[in-house]
Write an enzyme that holds these catalytic residues in place. Sequence first.
Site, mmCIF file in Angstrom:
data_model
loop_
_atom_site.group_PDB
_atom_site.id
_atom_site.type_symbol
_atom_site.label_atom_id
_atom_site.label_comp_id
_atom_site.label_asym_id
_atom_site.label_seq_id
_atom_site.Cartn_x
_atom_site.Cartn_y
_atom_site.Cartn_z
ATOM 1 N N HIS A 308 -1.904 115.203 22.746
ATOM 2 C CA HIS A 308 -3.026 114.617 22.836
ATOM 3 C C HIS A 308 -3.022 113.842 24.163
ATOM 4 O O HIS A 308 -2.099 113.483 24.476
ATOM 5 C CB HIS A 308 -3.434 113.285 21.797
ATOM 6 N N ASP A 366 -6.774 117.038 14.412
ATOM 7 C CA ASP A 366 -7.131 118.257 14.098
ATOM 8 C C ASP A 366 -6.181 119.136 13.074
ATOM 9 O O ASP A 366 -6.299 120.175 12.443
ATOM 10 C CB ASP A 366 -7.595 119.255 14.956
#
Length: 427
Positions: A308, A366
């Site tokens: 991320h 996700d």
Amino acid sequence: MSNTFATFEFTDEQHSHALPILKGTLGPSAIDVRNMYSNQDIMTYDPGFRSTASCQSGITYIDGEKGVLLYRGYPIEELAERYSFTQIAHLLTSGELPDSQQLAVFEKELRRYNLLHDQVLSFYKGFRRDAHPMAVMVGVVGALSAFYQDAQDYNSPDDQHRAAIRLIAKMPAIAAASYTYSIGRPIRHPDNSLNFASNFLQMMFGRPSEPYHVDPLLAKAMDQILTLHADHEQNASTSTVRMAASSGANPFACIAAGIATLWGPAHGGANEAVLNMLENIGAPENIPAAIARAKDKKDPFRLMGFGHRVYRNYDPRSALIRETTKQVLAHLGMENDPLMATALELERIALSDEYFISKKLYPNVDFYSGILLRAMGFPSRMFTAVFAVARTVGWVSHWLELKQEAHGIDRPRQLYTGPTLRHVDKR
Ligand code: CMC
């Protein structure tokens, strides 16, 4: 605004210039470079915005090192456990959790505006049945700009509020219709006896020929998915919405731009990519080969659902979704789901691998959401559409915030690297 200054020495220019430092309420401070170019004839360069705060915002805070996510100051764990998505939507859009009366008014407005105009429904027939739901959503939400001519004074708080409510309220119906159209099933209208999450489920999965019974655990999981995806500060789609809005563009067009950006596999499209990756890996014994590919610089393959831009720790949303996924799989009698087994093992191996440890790559939101959504009956092509339903609350909150600002249009500069002045051949 600031009494602290950073000094930059431009050694080649033989001069220095003091820049103010702006302090937020949490997180790193920011050097204010707004007047740098006009004063010094030099720009800052930060493609990808790795060190650039593009705006001031009071909506969401992330501490990527510690894995902390706050909506309006409240930790995501507390909100996800105790509050519904509509309460979160009220919090994000207005700044405060609603009391029971405020919630009743807010939910009444959402119910009032959740129907799709009959002409909007007719747009769907213009799309191919095999179109990706996100392609349909970009088109349909953009087309909403052509409606509501009576409420388009977007400098007025009333029209801003109505546009915000319309967008949040209609998005589940828009997303669900993009799915039911694709499988040739009649589009279902909202059922106002149901809450927001249950209503989305019935529009997705209800058949005209039989009543739809909402499974309370699936409705709770849906509500949590929506809450966890509702906002995430200046991500690519939210920044896109803000940039589009800075020109004064129509809010429905701005949100359509956000949906387009969310679709990419590096952003909201990752949950669909995770499921495809897990299916391709197939079984836990194939994981080492996948890890080796992810580490190979010559191979474009990345471990989807890992890493991320902001988090250098476990994404707190991922931890919550992983637990809900386990609960839902057990509830549905899918405890031995092979994709979940592969995902858990992939996480275990990656988190003990030096490559992922040194680069601080952890599962993001996700990684498990696709497994959860698939177990709930969502086809993988709808995963990002679900994300869009949730993130509409964040986009709208940022749009409302931006409408209170007066910094003008967003207009980045560039470091020009093209040809220097030259002239065409006059012969
Ligand atoms: N698998 C393997 N290596 C990775 C991964 C990954 N998933 N993510 C980052 N790296 C490596 C990358 O190769 C780079 O290595 P090096 O320093 O040797 O060049 C290093 O880690 C830093 O990566 P980066 O590309 O500079 O990081 P970024 O901040 O630009 O990208 C990211 C963040 C999310 C786009 C990236 O981690 C990624 O592509 N992940 C997979 C896609 C994904 O799961 N996206 C969902 C993000 S969360 C939901 C959302 O916000 O929409």
